[in-house]
Motif scaffolding. Structure first.
Motif, PDB file in Angstrom:
ATOM      1  N   ARG A 167       2.914  -4.420   3.486  1.00 52.03           N
ATOM      2  CA  ARG A 167       4.073  -3.534   3.331  1.00 52.03           C
ATOM      3  C   ARG A 167       3.575  -2.175   2.835  1.00 52.03           C
ATOM      4  O   ARG A 167       2.633  -2.113   2.028  1.00 52.03           O
ATOM      5  N   ALA A 168       4.200  -1.095   3.321  1.00 53.42           N
ATOM      6  CA  ALA A 168       3.693   0.236   2.974  1.00 53.42           C
ATOM      7  C   ALA A 168       4.830   1.222   2.786  1.00 53.42           C
ATOM      8  O   ALA A 168       5.847   1.164   3.482  1.00 53.42           O
ATOM      9  N   VAL A 169       4.621   2.140   1.845  1.00 54.41           N
ATOM     10  CA  VAL A 169       5.441   3.346   1.712  1.00 54.41           C
ATOM     11  C   VAL A 169       4.529   4.529   1.992  1.00 54.41           C
ATOM     12  O   VAL A 169       3.471   4.675   1.355  1.00 54.41           O
ATOM     13  N   ALA A 170       4.919   5.370   2.954  1.00 49.85           N
ATOM     14  CA  ALA A 170       4.125   6.527   3.350  1.00 49.85           C
ATOM     15  C   ALA A 170       4.940   7.791   3.088  1.00 49.85           C
ATOM     16  O   ALA A 170       5.917   8.052   3.785  1.00 49.85           O
ATOM     17  N   ARG A 171       4.543   8.556   2.072  1.00 52.19           N
ATOM     18  CA  ARG A 171       5.246   9.805   1.734  1.00 52.19           C
ATOM     19  C   ARG A 171       4.656  10.967   2.518  1.00 52.19           C
ATOM     20  O   ARG A 171       3.440  11.192   2.496  1.00 52.19           O
ATOM     21  N   SER A 172       5.513  11.718   3.194  1.00 50.40           N
ATOM     22  CA  SER A 172       5.104  12.921   3.944  1.00 50.40           C
ATOM     23  C   SER A 172       3.826  12.685   4.732  1.00 50.40           C
ATOM     24  O   SER A 172       2.865  13.462   4.627  1.00 50.40           O
ATOM     25  N   PRO A 173       3.765  11.619   5.533  1.00 43.03           N
ATOM     26  CA  PRO A 173       2.500  11.299   6.200  1.00 43.03           C
ATOM     27  C   PRO A 173       2.216  12.225   7.370  1.00 43.03           C
ATOM     28  O   PRO A 173       3.122  12.816   7.961  1.00 43.03           O
ATOM     29  N   ILE A 174       0.939  12.354   7.699  1.00 42.96           N
ATOM     30  CA  ILE A 174       0.559  12.936   8.983  1.00 42.96           C
ATOM     31  C   ILE A 174       1.058  11.989  10.063  1.00 42.96           C
ATOM     32  O   ILE A 174       0.883  10.771   9.968  1.00 42.96           O
ATOM     33  N   VAL A 175       1.692  12.529  11.086  1.00 39.60           N
ATOM     34  CA  VAL A 175       2.192  11.694  12.177  1.00 39.60           C
ATOM     35  C   VAL A 175       1.322  11.880  13.412  1.00 39.60           C
ATOM     36  O   VAL A 175       0.746  10.932  13.934  1.00 39.60           O
TER      37      VAL A 175
ATOM     38  N   VAL B 148       0.852  -1.179   0.000  1.00 42.71           N
ATOM     39  CA  VAL B 148       0.000   0.000   0.000  1.00 42.71           C
ATOM     40  C   VAL B 148       0.889   1.231   0.000  1.00 42.71           C
ATOM     41  O   VAL B 148       1.967   1.232   0.604  1.00 42.71           O
ATOM     42  N   ARG B 149       0.439   2.269  -0.699  1.00 40.03           N
ATOM     43  CA  ARG B 149       1.266   3.461  -0.879  1.00 40.03           C
ATOM     44  C   ARG B 149       0.373   4.689  -0.917  1.00 40.03           C
ATOM     45  O   ARG B 149      -0.712   4.676  -1.486  1.00 40.03           O
ATOM     46  N   GLY B 150       0.830   5.791  -0.277  1.00 42.25           N
ATOM     47  CA  GLY B 150       0.073   7.032  -0.296  1.00 42.25           C
ATOM     48  C   GLY B 150       0.941   8.202   0.097  1.00 42.25           C
ATOM     49  O   GLY B 150       2.102   8.038   0.498  1.00 42.25           O
ATOM     50  N   LYS B 151       0.355   9.401   0.016  1.00 45.01           N
ATOM     51  CA  LYS B 151       1.075  10.633   0.315  1.00 45.01           C
ATOM     52  C   LYS B 151       0.214  11.512   1.184  1.00 45.01           C
ATOM     53  O   LYS B 151      -1.002  11.602   0.998  1.00 45.01           O
ATOM     54  N   GLY B 152       0.825  12.219   2.155  1.00 44.21           N
ATOM     55  CA  GLY B 152       0.083  13.113   3.022  1.00 44.21           C
ATOM     56  C   GLY B 152      -0.911  12.344   3.864  1.00 44.21           C
ATOM     57  O   GLY B 152      -0.557  11.415   4.594  1.00 44.21           O
ATOM     58  N   LEU B 153      -2.192  12.709   3.747  1.00 46.75           N
ATOM     59  CA  LEU B 153      -3.228  11.970   4.443  1.00 46.75           C
ATOM     60  C   LEU B 153      -3.262  10.520   3.974  1.00 46.75           C
ATOM     61  O   LEU B 153      -3.473   9.589   4.766  1.00 46.75           O
ATOM     62  N   GLY B 154      -3.021  10.311   2.674  1.00 48.66           N
ATOM     63  CA  GLY B 154      -2.943   8.951   2.163  1.00 48.66           C
ATOM     64  C   GLY B 154      -1.717   8.215   2.678  1.00 48.66           C
ATOM     65  O   GLY B 154      -1.756   6.986   2.856  1.00 48.66           O
TER      66      GLY B 154
END
Length: 607
Positions: free
Chosen positions: A533-541, A510-516
């Motif tokens: 497995r996930a890649v989270a770009r610039s996620p909300i923490v 799964v992959r997303g950016k920001g809220l995703g």
């Protein structure tokens, strides 16, 4: 340039296509920008003469934006802080001397003066240049700017406004004698500025309604503004008296979750009625509609996304509204003509676009531009030259509606894929809930096709919380965003397996950016039985650190919802090497400052 670098450098594939279209109020000219190519994403300014259907280059790039007067006879733009004035009828460009670097320039409706924002002194100020020279209209002293921590200014949109889609901070009056300007400080205020330096404040209960969501002053009468309470569950549409600054409530907006104003509203109709966007949620209706002085104008089956403008209606003094919206399939955005004179037939909307797609429109006078085609009445009179090269891929996503909730979903296979063998799954979350993934726009699938051709069946699911279906579908995530979102993603994957047996649900990335990106990480942390497995770009923490308009829309008042915020907090994650954070850090989770698509691919392929 290889595809991953193209994606990360530019983010889109429409070089050579017209964009930022403006139709003059008299219908004679259409101004637009056109970029030259991926190596030079800046755009040039062009104008189409509607009567002759001929285009001409007005100003070569680099241009990022421009603005015109009412009839698109004059345009203003900047280059590196220098202000330029373009005569769109003659095709000439002259530099306008200014005392300070300029940004966000806009000619007055008559094309006589140009107002602009300057940041030369640190604090944004509003200036006007014209026959009487370059003058400061509104600004703050350096001491005031420093005392407010560098957050005070004139003519710019604050962070809250941008979260609501308002990226402007000042507006000309229709006659060009006044400017309505926002002053940003601890809270936003509005002020009516005369060009002779007189001014009055706009009065409303700013403490109760701190968010200025929309401002419009272009259709006759005074300005119309929409203001919201901090919790966004109640708002007011206010008519402003341009002489005194006093306001009168024209409509109230209310929702137990949050109010979602319709883009392009409120606005005055030519007969003086005020058009307001709202929702129907009774008698079996669940609709996003338009009302004129309380009367329903749009059929409940039409999900209104944006009001574009008006065009004449043949044989009727009342014009039609031009509306972008969805009727049935949320993956499609169509353009509609909506009757503003109700008569005895009730609400009526006629679809203008004939083929499924993601269509856009602009209007001016009796001219309507749909995508690249220019219409006058029922006649096609011209087309904006589209010089874009073919898209890299010709993706063919298979669109579905799955589960008893009829969630929009799509599966995209590798080019030339032959069924009969299991294939790993990549769930693409994009920018997350609130942004549609499943759309009939080939450009939106280009990057996902690259991922598919690298060995995945790419799955996109617009779960609850996504616009386009119905207001209740969008807002049911209130205070339980993570639970509802992950339930929909997991249930949809299971349902898709029935129609797509080659999906390997034992290998789901799964992959997303920001809220995703936040949701991608939470998917592996909360549902490791489904997501591996996930890649989270610039996620909300930590949602406590997010701007209040975003955090409180989804999770409620942070002052009395500590348990809700804690439940959505990524920072409390248990250690795992199955989640890669890009541009964020959480103890126990792998993280990198940057990563390109190839590096993400390697991580998601790892077992």
């Amino acid at each position: 340039m290889d595809f991953p670098r193209l994606v990360e450098r530019t983010g889109h594939f429409r070089y050579g296509a017209p964009h930022s279209v403006t139709v003059g109020g008299d219908g004679r000219r259409v101004a637009f920008l056109r970029s030259t190519g991926p190596e030079d994403p800046a755009s040039s300014l062009w104008v189409l003469n509607v009567s002759t259907a001929t285009e001409s280059l007005v100003a070569a790039g680099p241009l990022r934006a421009y603005a015109t007067d009412r009839d698109a006879t004059v345009a203003a733009f900047t280059r590196e802080g220098r202000l330029f004035r373009a005569d769109l009828a003659r095709g000439t460009v002259t530099e306008v001397p200014t005392g300070e670097p300029a940004e966000d320039p806009r000619p007055d409706p008559l094309g006589t003066r140009i107002a602009y924002v300057s940041r030369a002194a640190g604090s944004p100020s509003l200036r006007v240049v014209g026959p009487d020279g370059d003058r400061l209209l509104a600004g703050e002293s350096g001491n005031a700017w420093r005392e407010h921590g560098g957050t005070i200014g004139w003519g710019v949109a604050d962070e809250a406004a941008r979260r609501f889609g308002r990226d402007r901070g000042w507006w000309w009056s229709p006659d060009g004698t006044q400017i309505l300007a926002a002053r940003t400080a601890a809270s936003t205020s509005l002020h009516l500025l005369d060009l002779d330096f007189g001014w009055v404040d706009v009065h409303w209960d700013r403490e109760t309604y701190p968010y200025v969501v929309s401002v419009r002053w272009a259709d006759g009468g005074g300005p119309l503004i929409t203001v919201l309470r901090r919790m966004q569950q109640h708002g007011l549409v206010l008519a402003v008296d341009p002489r005194t600054g006093e306001t009168q409530v024209h409509a109230e907006l209310a929702d137990a979750r949050w109010v979602e104003p319709v883009a392009g509203t409120p606005r005055h109709l030519p007969d003086g009625r005020v058009l307001v966007g709202g929702e129907l949620a009774h008698d079996g209706f669940d609709a996003r509609c338009l009302f004129a002085d309380g009367s329903l104008l749009t059929p409940p089956t039409l999900y209104v996304r944006r009001v574009v403008g008006t065009v004449p209606r043949p044989g009727n003094p009342a014009p039609d509204l031009i509306v972008e919206g969805t009727d049935g399939d949320p993956a499609v955005q169509s353009v509609f003509r909506v009757r503003t004179s109700l008569g005895g037939g009730g609400a009526e909307a006629r679809k203008v676009t004939g083929t499924p797609g993601w269509h856009r429109a602009e209007t001016g006078g009796d001219v309507l531009v749909v995508d690249d085609v220019v219409w006058r009445g029922e006649a096609r009179v011209a087309a904006l030259g589209n010089l874009a090269a073919p898209l890299p891929y010709a993706p063919q996503p298979m669109l579905e509606r799955v589960t008893d909730r009829r969630l929009p979903a799509a599966v995209l296979y590798p080019t030339g894929f032959v069924g009969g063998t299991k294939i790993p799954v990549l769930v693409s979350l994009g920018d997350g809930p609130g942004r549609q993934q499943v759309v009939t726009d080939p450009a939106a699938w280009q990057e996902r096709q690259w991922w598919a051709d690298n060995g995945f069946a790419v799955v996109s699911i617009d779960g609850r919380g996504t616009p386009g279906v119905a207001p209740s579908f969008e807002k049911v995530v209130h205070r339980r965003l993570v639970d509802v979102s992950l339930t929909d993603q997991a249930d949809a994957l299971k349902a898709l397996l029935g129609k797509h047996p080659d999906l390997d649900l034992g290998a789901v990335a799964v992959r997303g950016k920001g809220l995703g990106g936040w949701l991608a990480a939470m998917a592996v942390l909360r549902r490791p039985d489904v997501f591996h497995r996930a890649v989270a770009r610039s996620p909300i923490v930590d949602w406590f650190d997010e701007p209040a308009p975003l955090a409180e829309r989804y999770l409620g008042d942070r002052r009395d919802s500590a348990d809700v915020y804690a439940h959505h907090n990524l920072a409390e994650a248990d250690p795992t090497d199955a989640v890669l954070l890009v541009g964020a850090t959480v103890p126990g989770l792998p993280s990198v400052t940057t990563a390109n698509l190839v590096e993400e691919l390697a991580f998601l392929r790892a077992s």
